[in-house]
Design a protein around this motif. Structure first.
Motif, PDB file in Angstrom:
ATOM      1  N   ALA A 122      41.441  65.447  18.898  1.00 48.43           N
ATOM      2  CA  ALA A 122      42.601  66.329  18.877  1.00 48.43           C
ATOM      3  C   ALA A 122      43.355  66.291  20.190  1.00 48.43           C
ATOM      4  CB  ALA A 122      42.149  67.761  18.597  1.00 48.43           C
ATOM      5  N   GLY A 123      44.689  66.219  20.095  1.00 51.27           N
ATOM      6  CA  GLY A 123      45.514  66.273  21.291  1.00 51.27           C
ATOM      7  C   GLY A 123      45.162  65.229  22.320  1.00 51.27           C
ATOM      8  N   ALA A 124      44.834  64.011  21.862  1.00 51.18           N
ATOM      9  CA  ALA A 124      44.429  62.916  22.757  1.00 51.18           C
ATOM     10  C   ALA A 124      43.241  63.320  23.627  1.00 51.18           C
ATOM     11  CB  ALA A 124      45.601  62.469  23.631  1.00 51.18           C
ATOM     12  N   THR A 125      42.344  64.136  23.067  1.00 51.23           N
ATOM     13  CA  THR A 125      41.097  64.641  23.678  1.00 51.23           C
ATOM     14  C   THR A 125      41.340  65.727  24.719  1.00 51.23           C
ATOM     15  OG1 THR A 125      40.790  63.056  25.524  1.00 51.23           O
ATOM     16  CG2 THR A 125      39.975  62.375  23.343  1.00 51.23           C
ATOM     17  N   HIS A 126      42.577  66.154  24.959  1.00 49.36           N
ATOM     18  CA  HIS A 126      42.817  67.182  25.977  1.00 49.36           C
ATOM     19  C   HIS A 126      42.157  68.524  25.655  1.00 49.36           C
ATOM     20  CE1 HIS A 126      46.193  64.392  27.100  1.00 49.36           C
ATOM     21  NE2 HIS A 126      45.668  64.656  28.280  1.00 49.36           N
ATOM     22  N   PRO A 127      42.128  68.978  24.396  1.00 48.65           N
ATOM     23  CA  PRO A 127      41.477  70.269  24.156  1.00 48.65           C
ATOM     24  C   PRO A 127      40.003  70.294  24.538  1.00 48.65           C
ATOM     25  CG  PRO A 127      42.945  69.742  22.342  1.00 48.65           C
ATOM     26  CD  PRO A 127      42.881  68.520  23.206  1.00 48.65           C
ATOM     27  N   LEU A 244      43.778  55.912  29.808  1.00 48.36           N
ATOM     28  CA  LEU A 244      42.394  55.434  29.883  1.00 48.36           C
ATOM     29  C   LEU A 244      41.491  56.333  30.717  1.00 48.36           C
ATOM     30  CD1 LEU A 244      42.871  51.575  29.954  1.00 48.36           C
ATOM     31  CD2 LEU A 244      41.666  52.918  28.214  1.00 48.36           C
ATOM     32  N   VAL A 245      42.052  57.269  31.481  1.00 50.57           N
ATOM     33  CA  VAL A 245      41.155  58.202  32.171  1.00 50.57           C
ATOM     34  C   VAL A 245      40.361  59.023  31.159  1.00 50.57           C
ATOM     35  CG1 VAL A 245      42.738  58.353  34.142  1.00 50.57           C
ATOM     36  CG2 VAL A 245      42.799  60.133  32.400  1.00 50.57           C
ATOM     37  N   HIS A 246      40.924  59.229  29.950  1.00 48.80           N
ATOM     38  CA  HIS A 246      40.260  60.089  28.971  1.00 48.80           C
ATOM     39  C   HIS A 246      38.995  59.456  28.393  1.00 48.80           C
ATOM     40  CE1 HIS A 246      44.542  61.182  29.097  1.00 48.80           C
ATOM     41  NE2 HIS A 246      44.091  62.417  29.027  1.00 48.80           N
ATOM     42  N   TRP A 274      30.779  59.728  22.225  1.00 46.23           N
ATOM     43  CA  TRP A 274      30.902  58.270  22.125  1.00 46.23           C
ATOM     44  C   TRP A 274      32.111  57.900  21.267  1.00 46.23           C
ATOM     45  CZ3 TRP A 274      31.058  53.626  23.445  1.00 46.23           C
ATOM     46  CH2 TRP A 274      31.098  52.566  22.531  1.00 46.23           C
ATOM     47  N   ALA A 275      32.319  58.613  20.171  1.00 46.75           N
ATOM     48  CA  ALA A 275      33.475  58.324  19.317  1.00 46.75           C
ATOM     49  C   ALA A 275      34.780  58.535  20.083  1.00 46.75           C
ATOM     50  CB  ALA A 275      33.440  59.198  18.071  1.00 46.75           C
ATOM     51  N   ALA A 276      34.848  59.599  20.870  1.00 50.64           N
ATOM     52  CA  ALA A 276      36.067  59.880  21.632  1.00 50.64           C
ATOM     53  C   ALA A 276      36.326  58.800  22.674  1.00 50.64           C
ATOM     54  CB  ALA A 276      35.962  61.242  22.306  1.00 50.64           C
ATOM     55  N   PHE A 319      40.465  62.847  36.747  1.00 54.18           N
ATOM     56  CA  PHE A 319      39.605  61.668  36.749  1.00 54.18           C
ATOM     57  C   PHE A 319      38.767  61.601  38.030  1.00 54.18           C
ATOM     58  CE2 PHE A 319      38.809  57.146  37.699  1.00 54.18           C
ATOM     59  CZ  PHE A 319      38.028  56.832  36.594  1.00 54.18           C
ATOM     60  N   THR A 320      39.371  61.921  39.161  1.00 55.66           N
ATOM     61  CA  THR A 320      38.621  61.904  40.415  1.00 55.66           C
ATOM     62  C   THR A 320      37.517  62.954  40.388  1.00 55.66           C
ATOM     63  OG1 THR A 320      40.577  61.115  41.579  1.00 55.66           O
ATOM     64  CG2 THR A 320      38.829  62.072  42.926  1.00 55.66           C
TER      65      THR A 320
END
Length: 346
Positions: A122-127, A244-246, A274-276, A319-320
Motif C-alpha cells: 500500500a502507498g508504495a510501502t510508505h504506510p 529503491l530505498v524502500h 520479503w514480498a515488499a 534510508f540512512t
C-alpha cells in the motif's frame, strides 16, 4: 543542524511538538504522493538532530495538504468494505484514534497487523514504514498522546491504501537474502508508475528456501533481508534512487515492529516483508550493478547521519536511519551513496 548524542531520549519535547504539528495534515499530497515528515522527524530526533527539526518542517510545509474531509465512518461492522478505499483516509484515522483511546495500542496493533499485512505494498510501502517509525518510538519512549495518535494515523493510512500484490508463483529457491534479491526478475515495463509496475509481477524467488523454525529464526532472516537490501543500494540504487530505498526501509519497518507483536505473527511478517522488498526490487532495480564510486573513509555513523540531515531529503534521511540500524562500512557506504544520488531538499 546540530549533532548531539545519537539515540538519546528526546527530553526537549521536539518530537511530540513536531507530531502535533503534523497531525492536522493528511498522509498524502497531489492525490497519492506520501507525506514523509512524521517518519523523517522521528529519525532526525532519534539521531540527535532535534534542534533542526522545526526548521526542517518549515521547509517541508509546502509539501503538506490538510487532512481530507470525512467520507463515511468506519465501524467494526463495515471495516472490510472500507479497506483499501482512499476516500476514507480521514475516516480510518478517526477509527484508529477511537480504538487506541479505548484500549492499549499493542492490542490494537496485534489485532490489525495480520489484517493489514497482505496489503503491505500500500502507498508504495510508505504506510508500513510509518507504522515502523511510530512503533519504534512507542517501544523506546513514553506512550503519550502525540505518539499514540501517530500510530493511529499510520494504521489509518495503511488501511485506506491497503493493496494486495497480484497472485505470485514461487521461482527457484535462493541460498540467502542477497542472492534472492539478485534473482528477482525486473518487471518487463518500467516506464510507468508503481501501480502499473506491481501489476506485472508474476513470481518471486523462494526465500527462505525452507520454512523458518520459529519466531527467532524469522527475526534473524528478516535482519538478513534488511542488511542485504541496504548493501544492494550501493550498487543498484542509481536505477531509481528514491524508490529503491524502500526495498530496505519497508522490511526494516517490519523488523522494528516485531517486538510489539505476538511471536506467532513473526513468521508471516517475514513473508510479507520479503514480498515488499522483492516487489520494489522488481519494479525499479536496473539490470546491472554500477560502481559505487569512491567512499569517504573514516566517517563515523553519527557523521554519516549528520550528512544525511544536512542534505535534508526525506528518503535519504530514512534510508540512512536504516543503514545505521544495519551498521558496518558497507551500510554506511550505501547511505552516503543515497546522499549523492538523491537531490538535496534545501
Amino acid at each position: 543542524m546540530d549533532l548531539t548524542s545519537p539515540n538519546a531520549p528526546d527530553t526537549s519535547g521536539t518530537l511530540d511538538e513536531a507530531l502535533e504539528r503534523l497531525h492536522t495534515f493528511g498522509p498524502e499530497r497531489d492525490g497519492w504522493l506520501s507525506n514523509h515528515a512524521p517518519m523523517a522527524v522521528e529519525a532526525l530526533v532519534r539521531h540527535g538532530q532535534a534542534p533542526g527539526v522545526h526548521r526542517w518542517l518549515d521547509h517541508y510545509r509546502a509539501r503538506l495538504e490538510d487532512m481530507p474531509d470525512r467520507f463515511t465512518e468506519v465501524t467494526p461492522e463495515n471495516w472490510q468494505e472500507a479497506l483499501g478505499d482512499p476516500r476514507r483516509i480521514a475516516d480510518w484515522a478517526a477509527y484508529f484514534a477511537r480504538e487506541t483511546a479505548g484500549r492499549p495500542w499493542r492490542e490494537v496493533l496485534a489485532e490489525w497487523w495480520p489484517r493489514l499485512l497482505p496489503g503491505i505494498a500500500a502507498g508504495a510501502t510508505h504506510p508500513v514504514i510509518r507504522v515502523g517509525h511510530s512503533v519504534r518510538t512507542l517501544l523506546s519512549a513514553d506512550e503519550n498522546a502525540p505518539r499514540v495518535t501517530e500510530l493511529a494515523h499510520a494504521l489509518g493510512y495503511w488501511a485506506a491504501r491497503h493493496q494486495p500484490l497480484p497472485p505470485l508463483s514461487a521461482a527457484a529457491p535462493a541460498a540467502d537474502a542477497a542472492a534472492a534479491l539478485d534473482a528477482v526478475a525486473p518487471v518487463p515495463d518500467q516506464s510507468g508508475g508503481i501501480q502499473g509496475r506491481l501489476g506485472q509481477l508474476t513470481a518471486f524467488p523462494r526465500w527462505p528456501g525452507r520454512p523458518v523454525a520459529g519466531p527467532e529464526a524469522a527475526r534473524a532472516r528478516l535482519t538478513e533481508l534488511v542488511r542485504a537490501a541496504t548493501h544492494r543500494y550501493a550498487t543498484y540504487g542509481y536505477g531509481a534512487p528514491i524508490m529503491l530505498v524502500h526495498a530496505a526501509t519497508a522490511p526494516n519497518a517490519v523488523l522494528r515492529t516485531l517486538p510489539a507483536l505476538p511471536r506467532a505473527l513473526w513468521a508471516p511478517s517475514l513473508e510479507a516483508a520479503w514480498a515488499a522488498s522483492a516487489a520494489v526490487t522488481a519494479a525499479y532495480s536496473p539490470a546491472r550493478p554500477a560502481d559505487p564510486g569512491a567512499v569517504p573513509g573514516g566517517l563515523s555513523a553519527e557523521e554519516v547521519f549528520a550528512r544525511a540531515a544536512a542534505h535534508g531529503d526525506d528518503h535519504t534521511i530514512k534510508f540512512t536511519d536504516t543503514a545505521l540500524d544495519v551498521g558496518g562500512a558497507t551500510a554506511l557506504a550505501a547511505a552516503l551513496r543515497s546522499v549523492e544520488l538523491n537531490p538535496p531538499a534545501f
